[in-house]
Scaffold this motif. Sequence first.
Motif, PDB file in Angstrom:
ATOM      1  N   TRP A  24       0.811  -1.221   0.000  1.00 44.26           N
ATOM      2  CA  TRP A  24       0.000   0.000   0.000  1.00 44.26           C
ATOM      3  C   TRP A  24       0.844   1.271   0.000  1.00 44.26           C
ATOM      4  O   TRP A  24       0.360   2.346  -0.350  1.00 44.26           O
ATOM      5  CB  TRP A  24      -0.934   0.011   1.216  1.00 44.26           C
ATOM      6  N   LEU A  80       1.138   3.277  -3.278  1.00 43.13           N
ATOM      7  CA  LEU A  80      -0.155   3.906  -3.575  1.00 43.13           C
ATOM      8  C   LEU A  80      -0.382   5.129  -2.693  1.00 43.13           C
ATOM      9  O   LEU A  80      -0.849   6.174  -3.162  1.00 43.13           O
ATOM     10  CB  LEU A  80      -1.279   2.898  -3.345  1.00 43.13           C
ATOM     11  N   LEU A  81      -0.063   4.995  -1.416  1.00 41.34           N
ATOM     12  CA  LEU A  81      -0.291   6.115  -0.496  1.00 41.34           C
ATOM     13  C   LEU A  81       0.615   7.296  -0.835  1.00 41.34           C
ATOM     14  O   LEU A  81       0.217   8.459  -0.674  1.00 41.34           O
ATOM     15  CB  LEU A  81      -0.081   5.664   0.956  1.00 41.34           C
ATOM     16  N   VAL A 141      -1.138   9.026  -3.490  1.00 45.38           N
ATOM     17  CA  VAL A 141      -2.273   9.785  -2.933  1.00 45.38           C
ATOM     18  C   VAL A 141      -1.768  11.093  -2.306  1.00 45.38           C
ATOM     19  O   VAL A 141      -2.365  12.160  -2.491  1.00 45.38           O
ATOM     20  CB  VAL A 141      -3.038   8.958  -1.878  1.00 45.38           C
ATOM     21  N   TRP A 155      -3.026   4.207 -11.422  1.00 45.30           N
ATOM     22  CA  TRP A 155      -2.453   3.117 -10.641  1.00 45.30           C
ATOM     23  C   TRP A 155      -1.091   2.724 -11.177  1.00 45.30           C
ATOM     24  O   TRP A 155      -0.951   2.608 -12.394  1.00 45.30           O
ATOM     25  CB  TRP A 155      -3.402   1.912 -10.692  1.00 45.30           C
ATOM     26  N   ASN A 171       0.950   4.807  -9.086  1.00 46.52           N
ATOM     27  CA  ASN A 171       1.283   6.067  -8.413  1.00 46.52           C
ATOM     28  C   ASN A 171       1.734   7.209  -9.323  1.00 46.52           C
ATOM     29  O   ASN A 171       2.434   8.102  -8.876  1.00 46.52           O
ATOM     30  CB  ASN A 171       2.333   5.835  -7.318  1.00 46.52           C
ATOM     31  N   VAL A 225      -7.627   5.522  -0.905  1.00 39.06           N
ATOM     32  CA  VAL A 225      -7.032   5.559  -2.245  1.00 39.06           C
ATOM     33  C   VAL A 225      -8.110   5.722  -3.328  1.00 39.06           C
ATOM     34  O   VAL A 225      -7.949   6.505  -4.276  1.00 39.06           O
ATOM     35  CB  VAL A 225      -6.197   4.279  -2.496  1.00 39.06           C
ATOM     36  N   LEU A 262      -8.351   7.719  -7.311  1.00 37.71           N
ATOM     37  CA  LEU A 262      -7.796   6.793  -8.298  1.00 37.71           C
ATOM     38  C   LEU A 262      -8.590   6.858  -9.608  1.00 37.71           C
ATOM     39  O   LEU A 262      -9.607   6.183  -9.780  1.00 37.71           O
ATOM     40  CB  LEU A 262      -7.792   5.375  -7.713  1.00 37.71           C
TER      41      LEU A 262
END
Length: 262
Positions: free
Chosen positions: A86, A89-90, A93, A111, A113, A203, A207
């Motif tokens: 994760w 991804l964070l 974000v 997706w 990042n 997320v 996204l």
Amino acid sequence: MPKIDRVGVGRGPFGVEWRDSCPSTNSELVRRAAELPDFAVLATDDQTAGRGRLDRVWSAPPGASLAISVFIRLDAAPADPQGLGWLPLLAGVAMTRAVRELGAECAGLKWPNDVLVRGRKISGVLTELTAHGVVIGSGLNTRMTEEQLPVPTATSLAIEGIVDVETDALLADRVLAAYLGALRDLVAQWREAPTGAALRPIVVPVLDTLGAAVRVDQPGLAPLRGVAEGLDDDGRLLVRSGEGSSPVVAVSAGDVTHLRYE
Ligand code: ATP
């Protein structure tokens, strides 16, 4: 040159070590990982040998882009190795929130990042695992002009008209404050609960990939075409490759293209 508080990398949260030039902020933090405190930050606006995934390069003329690398110590993190998926991804974000806060309200995440504005890439993230922790590197195009774009699919804060490059002397400070503030909050949430149930709702709202027709290119595999439907418990992208009851494939690594922008 930004007027940030150069308190040195040894100070932990928000202690930013600024370099006027650096080959690769990620490589440097990876090399020093054993001695770094949690949330050590190294930044420059002249990264001369920036790296992307799979030996790709991140390139930008001096002063046109910010490179920011953050070290997350793993002895201060949850033991569950699956939760690690994760973090990239964070980081995306956090950069999406920062770019929105700076004025590009339509910024969204591809997706895992890349941060896109109007389908063009304004920021990329490279996450690297060391024996001591994770280095999260982000590149954000700030003052880059159309003529300086390394690839036609890129954009910058200046091109989007969000900053006035002539007057905004504190741009690097504003980017660092917005991004590091968002990342600090998200890493704290990740440490508390590194699970799909806790992190998916964070997320999913940014996204852009969800609901999009996508093509996924993975090394050694035929391209996968389908619709991105969700994220599984490890942050993998779920792609339905056909109609109705057709199979859903969980993608953990690959190049995703949003087909509406092709
Ligand atoms: P993609 O952007 O194609 O999804 P990726 O996520 O693997 O690939 P990164 O590792 O984040 O990309 O960054 C490397 C890629 O980004 C390069 O291959 C190039 O296409 C692109 N790139 C390089 N420099 C910049 C820049 N300053 N701004 C935007 N894109 C860039």
